[in-house]
Motif scaffolding. Structure first.
Motif, PDB file in Angstrom:
ATOM      1  N   ILE A 147       0.648  -1.164   0.003  1.00  0.00           N
ATOM      2  CA  ILE A 147       0.076  -0.117  -0.004  1.00  0.00           C
ATOM      3  C   ILE A 147       0.850   1.318  -0.033  1.00  0.00           C
ATOM      4  CG2 ILE A 147      -1.741   1.226   1.209  1.00  0.00           C
ATOM      5  CD1 ILE A 147      -2.710  -1.215   2.507  1.00  0.00           C
ATOM      6  N   LEU A 148       0.691   2.134  -1.112  1.00  0.00           N
ATOM      7  CA  LEU A 148       1.326   3.607  -0.810  1.00  0.00           C
ATOM      8  C   LEU A 148       0.124   4.526  -0.909  1.00  0.00           C
ATOM      9  CD1 LEU A 148       4.212   4.934  -2.998  1.00  0.00           C
ATOM     10  CD2 LEU A 148       1.773   6.139  -2.992  1.00  0.00           C
ATOM     11  N   ILE A 149       0.414   5.558   0.321  1.00  0.00           N
ATOM     12  CA  ILE A 149      -0.189   6.627   0.403  1.00  0.00           C
ATOM     13  C   ILE A 149       0.230   7.831  -0.262  1.00  0.00           C
ATOM     14  CG2 ILE A 149      -1.247   8.285   2.093  1.00  0.00           C
ATOM     15  CD1 ILE A 149      -1.175   5.926   4.250  1.00  0.00           C
ATOM     16  N   ASP A 150      -0.585   8.239  -1.040  1.00  0.00           N
ATOM     17  CA  ASP A 150       0.137   9.413  -1.968  1.00  0.00           C
ATOM     18  C   ASP A 150       0.046  10.842  -1.683  1.00  0.00           C
ATOM     19  OD1 ASP A 150       1.355  10.473  -4.308  1.00  0.00           O
ATOM     20  OD2 ASP A 150      -0.067   9.522  -5.679  1.00  0.00           O
ATOM     21  N   GLY A 151       0.610  11.073  -0.595  1.00  0.00           N
ATOM     22  CA  GLY A 151       0.597  12.403   0.179  1.00  0.00           C
ATOM     23  C   GLY A 151       0.849  12.360   1.498  1.00  0.00           C
ATOM     24  N   SER A 152       1.015  13.365   2.350  1.00  0.00           N
ATOM     25  CA  SER A 152       1.521  13.141   3.709  1.00  0.00           C
ATOM     26  C   SER A 152       0.430  12.976   4.701  1.00  0.00           C
ATOM     27  CB  SER A 152       2.252  14.149   4.108  1.00  0.00           C
ATOM     28  OG  SER A 152       1.830  15.493   4.213  1.00  0.00           O
ATOM     29  N   VAL A 153       0.317  12.489   5.573  1.00  0.00           N
ATOM     30  CA  VAL A 153      -0.846  12.130   6.545  1.00  0.00           C
ATOM     31  C   VAL A 153      -0.425  12.246   8.011  1.00  0.00           C
ATOM     32  CG1 VAL A 153      -2.056  10.807   4.973  1.00  0.00           C
ATOM     33  CG2 VAL A 153      -0.315   9.660   6.560  1.00  0.00           C
ATOM     34  N   PRO A 154      -1.265  12.757   9.092  1.00  0.00           N
ATOM     35  CA  PRO A 154      -0.870  12.765  10.505  1.00  0.00           C
ATOM     36  C   PRO A 154      -0.646  11.578  10.931  1.00  0.00           C
ATOM     37  CG  PRO A 154      -3.176  13.514   9.801  1.00  0.00           C
ATOM     38  CD  PRO A 154      -2.626  13.144   8.760  1.00  0.00           C
ATOM     39  N   GLU A 155      -1.311  10.557  10.488  1.00  0.00           N
ATOM     40  CA  GLU A 155      -1.030   9.031  10.917  1.00  0.00           C
ATOM     41  C   GLU A 155      -1.847   8.091   9.968  1.00  0.00           C
ATOM     42  OE1 GLU A 155      -3.207   8.927  14.626  1.00  0.00           O
ATOM     43  OE2 GLU A 155      -5.163   8.779  13.687  1.00  0.00           O
ATOM     44  N   VAL A 156      -1.208   7.014   9.949  1.00  0.00           N
ATOM     45  CA  VAL A 156      -1.638   5.702   9.254  1.00  0.00           C
ATOM     46  C   VAL A 156      -2.862   5.093   9.944  1.00  0.00           C
ATOM     47  CG1 VAL A 156      -1.364   3.884   7.827  1.00  0.00           C
ATOM     48  CG2 VAL A 156       0.368   5.521   8.057  1.00  0.00           C
TER      49      VAL A 156
END
Length: 217
Positions: A147-156
């Motif tokens: 899985i790739l998250i395409d941007g920054s996030v505060p948490e997964v």
């Protein structure tokens, strides 16, 4: 005179990607094969290969090539992998990973971007664009080996980690308590997900993720 995008792709590889610890030949070949200019608004095609996040819609961006390449490299994709790309915008990261993986589910929440991604990804084998809540993932086709998250996030969110099988891995840029971005690698072993920090990274935030309230002692 038409812009020479082939030369721009080569320059991106030699000037941005290779010098920043991207050594996997399959990753390099994928970035060379996919025309990044196809995934940005026509007016921005001339800056598609700059070493920055490129805006594609209000509040949405293509991730900086060097950061994306390093994240993809960490996944060590093979044709045995089914991949979930979260928040794909116009679909560039999904197209890159489709060059290496068996199949890619490209998840996007914005209807206009879903349409743009389907158009940009036309002819790219092995990619299915789906619309839905980004933080929820796409359980209908889970589990995903990568899985790739395409941007920054505060948490997964746990909802994404739960869609990993045993041995599954996830990469994302997470904003730490100091407000700085950390590229992280997550892996599920023995039913437990742990992570390690890969490198510092400043990329644009991905809408649709919120940090849970926590007690501080």
């Amino acid at each position: 005179m038409a812009a020479d995008y082939t030369a721009a792709r080569v320059n991106m590889i030699e000037g941005q990607i290779r010098p920043n610890k991207v050594t996997d030949p399959f990753v390099v070949e994928a970035f060379l094969a996919i025309p990044r200019e196809r995934f940005v608004p026509e007016a921005l095609a001339g800056v598609a290969y700059v070493d920055e996040d490129v805006p594609v819609a209000p509040g949405r961006y293509l991730m900086e090539p060097m950061v994306l390449a390093r994240l993809v490299q960490e996944l060590s994709l093979t044709r045995a992998d089914k991949v979930l790309a979260v928040g794909v915008a116009t679909g560039y990261a999904a197209a890159i990973m489709a060059e290496m993986a068996g199949s890619v589910v490209a998840l996007e929440s914005d209807p206009a971007l879903v349409e743009a991604a389907r158009k940009a990804l036309a002819g790219v084998a092995g990619v299915a664009v789906v619309q839905g809540d980004l933080a929820a993932g796409h359980a209908a086709k889970a589990p995903y080996g990568a899985i790739l998250i395409d941007g920054s996030v505060p948490e997964v969110p746990a909802s994404l980690l739960d869609q990993l099988p045993e041995g599954g891995r996830l990469v994302a840029v997470v904003i730490n308590a100091a407000g700085l971005g950390e590229a992280r690698y997550y892996r599920k072993v023995g039913g437990v997900v742990s992570h390690r920090i890969l490198f510092d990274a400043a990329v644009r935030p991905l809408p649709g993720f919120e940090r849970r309230a926590e007690f501080v002692f």
